[in-house]
Structures are given as C-alpha cells and as structure tokens.
Design an enzyme around this catalytic site. Sequence first.
Site, PDB file in Angstrom:
ATOM      1  N   SER A   1      -6.305 -53.449  43.601  1.00  0.00           N
ATOM      2  CA  SER A   1      -7.708 -53.194  43.334  1.00  0.00           C
ATOM      3  C   SER A   1      -8.641 -54.187  44.016  1.00  0.00           C
ATOM      4  O   SER A   1      -9.840 -54.003  44.001  1.00  0.00           O
ATOM      5  CB  SER A   1      -7.949 -53.230  41.833  1.00  0.00           C
ATOM      6  OG  SER A   1      -7.533 -54.466  41.319  1.00  0.00           O
TER       7      SER A   1
ATOM      8  N   LYS B   1     -15.970 -60.851  44.724  1.00  0.00           N
ATOM      9  CA  LYS B   1     -17.041 -60.454  45.645  1.00  0.00           C
ATOM     10  C   LYS B   1     -17.825 -61.674  46.108  1.00  0.00           C
ATOM     11  O   LYS B   1     -17.850 -62.709  45.448  1.00  0.00           O
ATOM     12  CB  LYS B   1     -18.023 -59.501  44.918  1.00  0.00           C
ATOM     13  CG  LYS B   1     -17.468 -58.140  44.542  1.00  0.00           C
ATOM     14  CD  LYS B   1     -17.385 -57.221  45.724  1.00  0.00           C
ATOM     15  CE  LYS B   1     -16.986 -55.810  45.301  1.00  0.00           C
ATOM     16  NZ  LYS B   1     -15.702 -55.782  44.580  1.00  0.00           N
TER      17      LYS B   1
END
Lengths: 235, 235
Positions: free
Chosen positions: B151, B190
């Site tokens: 993921s 991120k």
Amino acid sequence: MARRKSGLSPRHKKILAFLEEYQQDKGYPPSIREIGDHTQISSTSVVKYYLSQLEEMGYIARQSNVSRGINLIKNAGGNLLQNARNAAAQALDQLVTIPLVGNIVAGEPMPVPPSDFSYYDPDSGIDIARSLLPSADSLDQLYALRVHGDSMIDAMVNDGDIVVMKKVDQARNGEMVAIWLADRDETTLKYFYQENERVRLQPANPSMQPIIIDDPSIVEVQGKVVLVIRQLENA
Amino acid sequence: MARRKSGLSPRHKKILAFLEEYQQDKGYPPSIREIGDHTQISSTSVVKYYLSQLEEMGYIARQSNVSRGINLIKNAGGNLLQNARNAAAQALDQLVTIPLVGNIVAGEPMPVPPSDFSYYDPDSGIDIARSLLPSADSLDQLYALRVHGDSMIDAMVNDGDIVVMKKVDQARNGEMVAIWLADRDETTLKYFYQENERVRLQPANPSMQPIIIDDPSIVEVQGKVVLVIRQLENA
DNA sequence: CTTGACAGTGAACATTTGTTCTGTTATTAT
DNA sequence: ATAATAACAGAACAAATGTTCACTGTCAAG
C-alpha cells in the site's frame, strides 16, 4: 506458568549500570559479591544467575572461573562500549565501506568497476552495517551507484537513491538486476526471469507491466541489486 | 652497592605492554601469574615486586588483596590512558542500533515507541552506519518499522522495506512523514506541505496525484521518515 | 674479601572469588 | 486450585589469586 519477559528487568539494568560505573571508576571489573552489594542482591548465586542472562543476551562476556572476568559489551541503552582495541576492530568489522563509483542514469551505460578493483577513495564511499548485507557476499564484489533521474521509479527506486550492486554476469531468476538493453540504449533495474528462450523483466512496482525480451542477446546483466538506500535529509 | 637505575627496565616495559594489551583484549586486567607467564618471570613474587615499583613510579594503581586489581594509568611511553577507550569509542560510535519496533501497515495505526523508550531487544534492532543518518538527530528519537503490504508503493516504498523514523509531532514542509488519516483509518507515507489552511500530501512518485486535506485536524503526524532501506536478499 | 642493595626463586599460606547445590518464595498460565 | 517456571537465599565447596617468607645469586662500593 511464569514467563520471562523479553528485555531488561530493573535488576538487569542496575547491574549493567554498576558494571559500567565500577569499571570506569576502578579500572577493573567488580567481583560477583561486589555486584551483589551494590545492587541489593543478597546472594552470589542470584548475581551469577543474572550475569548468565546478560551474557546470553549479549550485553557482557564472561570468562568462567576467572576472578572479575567480566567484559561489558554494551550498556542498558544498547550502545556498544568496550575498552578493547580488539573490540573496536571487531566493531569496525561490522561496518563496511562500499565504493560509490558513479551514477546510474537510464540513458547511459552504468559504470562497473573492473574486477581487479581495489582502489579506495575515502571521499566516495558509503558505510553500511554488515548486517544489512547478504552475509555470504564477498565485499570486494560490491559497489554502489547513485540513481539519477526519475526513470527508475517503476523499480521503486527514486532520484537520489543509492543502490548497492554486486558484480555478476549471470542473473538468476527472481533477482533484481541492473540491465543494459542494447536495443534501447537504456539502463534499467528489473526483476529478472529467464523463461525458456525469452527473458521477462518485471518491474518492482506490481502495478506495472513486464517487459518481454525475445532475444536474450540484447540483455546485458550489469550487476545484481543487493540493497537500496534512500536518505531523506531535509532536517 | 648496586644502584637502581632510574627509568624503566626492559621488564618494566614488558609488563606495561602486557597490561595494556591484555586489558584491551579481554576487558579486564591479568592476574599476577598471567603476567609472569607472558613476561618470562617465573615467580609470582617477582611480578609483585615489579608491580610495586610500577605503582610507586605512578604507572599503575593497585588495590591490595583484590584479584586483578590493577589499573593502568600510563603506558611505557608515558602516555596517559585514562581507561583509554577513546579510539574504541570513536569507532563504535560509527555504528548505531535502531530498535525495530513493529510493522507499518496501511490499515492499522503504526506503533510509536513511548518517549521514555529505552528498552532494547537485541533480536530486533537494525545496525546503521551513523554516516547514513542526519547527523544532528539524537539517536533515541529514532526507531524503525518494517513495511507490510504494497500500500505504500506510491511513496516508493515496497513490501518488506525498512523505514527509519524520527519522532516528531509537527512536520515541516517538504519532509516525508508517516501520517494517520483519521477519516480514512489509514497510515500513509507522504511528503508534507502546509499550504495556508490546508495540507497537501504529495506522493513520492511524481506521476501520482497529491491528496489535498482541507481539515488539518484529521492529519496525525506520526513521525518523520529519515531513511528507507530495501534489502534484496535472494542469493 | 666483605657487605648490602638489587634481582630472582619457589613454596606455603591466606583471601578472594566463582561455582554448585539444596531449598524457598513469587508469579503466571491452564 | 495446580503446576510449571522464574526469582531468590544461603551455605558449602573449589578454584583462582594475592601475599609472605626463607633463600640464592649478582654486582659494585667500601
């Protein structure tokens, strides 16, 4: 049943702290009875009991039947510490320096050091803990490259990443290799699979499609990827 | 009468050299008999005789009636070595062990060690050369996680990769952080950008679109990514 | 030559110190 | 509860280790 918790109990820590302090203070290790006196352990057998555990856990080394034959290897914080030059050498053995021989760019052939390469430039090497490397590899077969550009993102390798390579000329199935594709004038990192007469080059990113090569002669295996390191140093 | 020469006889030097070597090798001082064996002195009393002289001359300190109670103060060259571990410590400092505290999975909150975390499990730590880490970081703020699942591929992080994190609760622009998105029940890696009232989370893969968060309260910064390591160990 | 400080020997001895053993007391899983 | 294991206590033992002592040899000054 009673189970031993992993990690260090307060007593373990106390003993390690005392070992460190005593050695620092006196210049030699304490006896078992001295350890007991300073850690509120009344029985020598209990001290021995804990010392044995600490030895198994790798915090200390002991020489049996030797007075004060205790050598502190790392403290409760897990920091290695030793008085021994020998130990330092040992510790340094855990650290290997791999030559950083250049950049890997999609559009250019990648540099590969010659097989008799033994040159060492202290400025352009990266230090790696040996435990991160495949143990069997001989170190002089390893070299490192810095990735330039975004062209390797399908191999999950970013601009700026460092790849540690091992010199091989034949890849085995499932290994990630650096390949020079003669027909495309391109270097690429892919998982390698030989399937009958053809070669399948699978990107690391599972959502991307493989490249099928029908003519194996245009596939030049430059090396096998052993380790990828990405440093995020904006702090 | 025979006079004692000032300075060190060959035997003095030999003993001092052996003391230094032994201590560094074993981590504790030698016994009198061991000294004798390694310096061709057949009698323990002669060893004691020399040790007493060395003590008077200030080369060693002794604790009477204590096994191996010898503390080397300066060597034959007259160099002070205060439990001289400086060289060793320096070498050992180049290698740090970072606790591997768990897995990072998209669908679960990721483990973060408590701030008083000092526990050390020898089985689950990874060794890293200090040179690979941002030099300013204090080590006890660092921990490592193993990535589970695919993921995180938009962060260019693969299944099985190891990410080294630094504990922070506030991210700065441009840093790669681990974030728990409360509204999605999801952990993600991120690049973080605060833009006025909203937060932009940019995937590492430049071909992918950013996530724009209008409500910053649902963004929980779990830590900052310092290093990513991928081991390809199929050999 | 004699003397006395220095160097060395070897054994006996006294402690220190590590090990082992038997037993007791907690703790925890079932 | 019960049983298994960990944690602890204390004594007895064995080994390692430091100290002491009586003795021998060397060498240079008186």
